[in-house]
Design a protein around this motif. Structure first.
Motif, PDB file in Angstrom:
ATOM      1  N   HIS A  89       0.658  -1.225   0.158  1.00 46.34           N
ATOM      2  CA  HIS A  89       0.033   0.597   0.284  1.00 46.34           C
ATOM      3  C   HIS A  89       0.462   1.557   0.210  1.00 46.34           C
ATOM      4  O   HIS A  89       0.873   2.303  -0.379  1.00 46.34           O
ATOM      5  CB  HIS A  89      -1.142   0.059   1.471  1.00 46.34           C
ATOM      6  CG  HIS A  89      -0.050   0.221   2.305  1.00 46.34           C
ATOM      7  ND1 HIS A  89       0.045   1.600   2.717  1.00 46.34           N
ATOM      8  CD2 HIS A  89       0.329  -0.477   3.467  1.00 46.34           C
ATOM      9  CE1 HIS A  89       0.333   1.422   4.468  1.00 46.34           C
ATOM     10  NE2 HIS A  89       0.540   0.496   4.522  1.00 46.34           N
ATOM     11  N   ALA A  92       1.526   1.684  -3.705  1.00 49.08           N
ATOM     12  CA  ALA A  92       0.268   2.331  -4.252  1.00 49.08           C
ATOM     13  C   ALA A  92       0.607   3.849  -4.327  1.00 49.08           C
ATOM     14  O   ALA A  92      -0.012   4.393  -4.821  1.00 49.08           O
ATOM     15  CB  ALA A  92      -0.346   0.911  -3.854  1.00 49.08           C
ATOM     16  N   TRP A 181       8.885  -0.802  -8.726  1.00 44.84           N
ATOM     17  CA  TRP A 181       7.541  -0.082  -8.771  1.00 44.84           C
ATOM     18  C   TRP A 181       8.405   0.761  -9.785  1.00 44.84           C
ATOM     19  O   TRP A 181       7.239   1.069 -10.256  1.00 44.84           O
ATOM     20  CB  TRP A 181       8.020   0.410  -7.136  1.00 44.84           C
ATOM     21  CG  TRP A 181       7.044   1.359  -7.281  1.00 44.84           C
ATOM     22  CD1 TRP A 181       5.560   1.207  -7.195  1.00 44.84           C
ATOM     23  CD2 TRP A 181       8.023   2.712  -7.162  1.00 44.84           C
ATOM     24  NE1 TRP A 181       5.286   2.513  -7.407  1.00 44.84           N
ATOM     25  CE2 TRP A 181       6.415   3.539  -6.544  1.00 44.84           C
ATOM     26  CE3 TRP A 181       8.892   3.307  -7.421  1.00 44.84           C
ATOM     27  CZ2 TRP A 181       6.317   5.072  -7.281  1.00 44.84           C
ATOM     28  CZ3 TRP A 181       8.584   5.072  -7.435  1.00 44.84           C
ATOM     29  CH2 TRP A 181       7.635   5.325  -7.219  1.00 44.84           C
TER      30      TRP A 181
END
Length: 260
Positions: A89, A92, A181
């Motif tokens: 998270h 994100a 990422w």
């Protein structure tokens, strides 16, 4: 009328992001400053003056970039990811802060070299003959480099030691996650450039063009010949790390584990 352009050098720590950011910032039509820092929830870390802290997912890197002082139409900075675990998270949320109009340069470096740089502890030396050096500048990144240089000179070497293999594995896993990422930023983005640390010199002109710079070949060559940050002297890591062979086996498990 030309539009303002923004860019970010995205990488794990100790991957050459300061070196690349300051070289791009040495071009006459480019202004760079500070370093975006995203801090994991559990990570005990206090932002330094050079850091532009990203507090939550509502933050806009684009807004912060356009607010960099300077007359140039090209503004840039860097976003470095710590070599520690990030929760899903957190990744994100961080992704939401990197606006789609920002041009991304994903800088990658061999995991072995990142790890050795981390445990060595030294960072930057400054070349005061560089076209990018201005001791009257209010640039927070230049001032931070100068402050770090004092510490580097004092801690250039260390006695032999036994490396923590658990730390080594944690670093490796974190570097892989960071690169994955960074590559995910390609999604819904027109401008994305991946560069290996070892190819920065050869492809510097491509990166300059990518961010919108109109620098001449002569200017590019001048910056490459004398960048703001200098390479540190080679470190005899095999002599300093008593259990280097054990560490090397761990690194080999991860080196080259992802391809882009």
């Amino acid at each position: 009328m030309e539009c303002e352009r923004t860019f970010l050098v995205v990488s794990s720590v100790r991957s050459g992001s300061t070196w690349l950011e300051t070289m791009l910032g040495s071009l006459a039509d480019v202004t760079v400053d500070f370093e975006f820092k995203w801090i994991p929830e559990y990570y005990a870390y206090t932002p330094e003056p050079v850091h532009k802290h990203i507090p939550n997912s509502s933050f806009s890197c684009q807004t912060a970039l356009t607010e960099i002082a300077g007359e140039t139409l090209i503004k840039g900075s860097k976003l470095t990811l710590e070599a520690c675990p990030h929760l899903d998270h957190e990744f994100a949320d961080l992704k939401q802060t990197v606006d789609s109009e920002i041009r991304i340069i994903h800088l990658r470096r061999r995991y072995r070299d990142v790890y050795l740089s981390l445990i060595r502890g030294c960072m930057h030396l400054v070349d005061r003959n560089s076209v990018g050096f201005d001791d009257s500048s209010n640039s927070v990144i230049l001032n931070a480099i100068l402050e770090i240089e004092k510490q580097v000179i004092e801690t250039m070497d260390k006695p032999p030691f036994v490396a923590d293999t658990k730390f080594c594995r944690m670093v490796m896993e974190s570097l892989v996650a960071n690169d994955r990422w960074a590559e995910s930023l390609r999604e819904n983005r027109r401008h994305f450039f991946t560069i290996d640390y070892n190819n920065v010199h050869a492809d510097f002109h491509k990166m300059a063009s990518f961010i919108g710079s109109k620098a001449s070949q002569k200017e590019l060559d001048t910056v490459l010949k004398c960048p703001l940050t200098k390479k540190l002297p080679k470190w005899p890591f095999r002599e300093r790390i008593k259990n280097y062979n054990e560490v090397e086996k761990i690194i080999e498990e991860y080196e080259g584990s992802i391809h882009f």
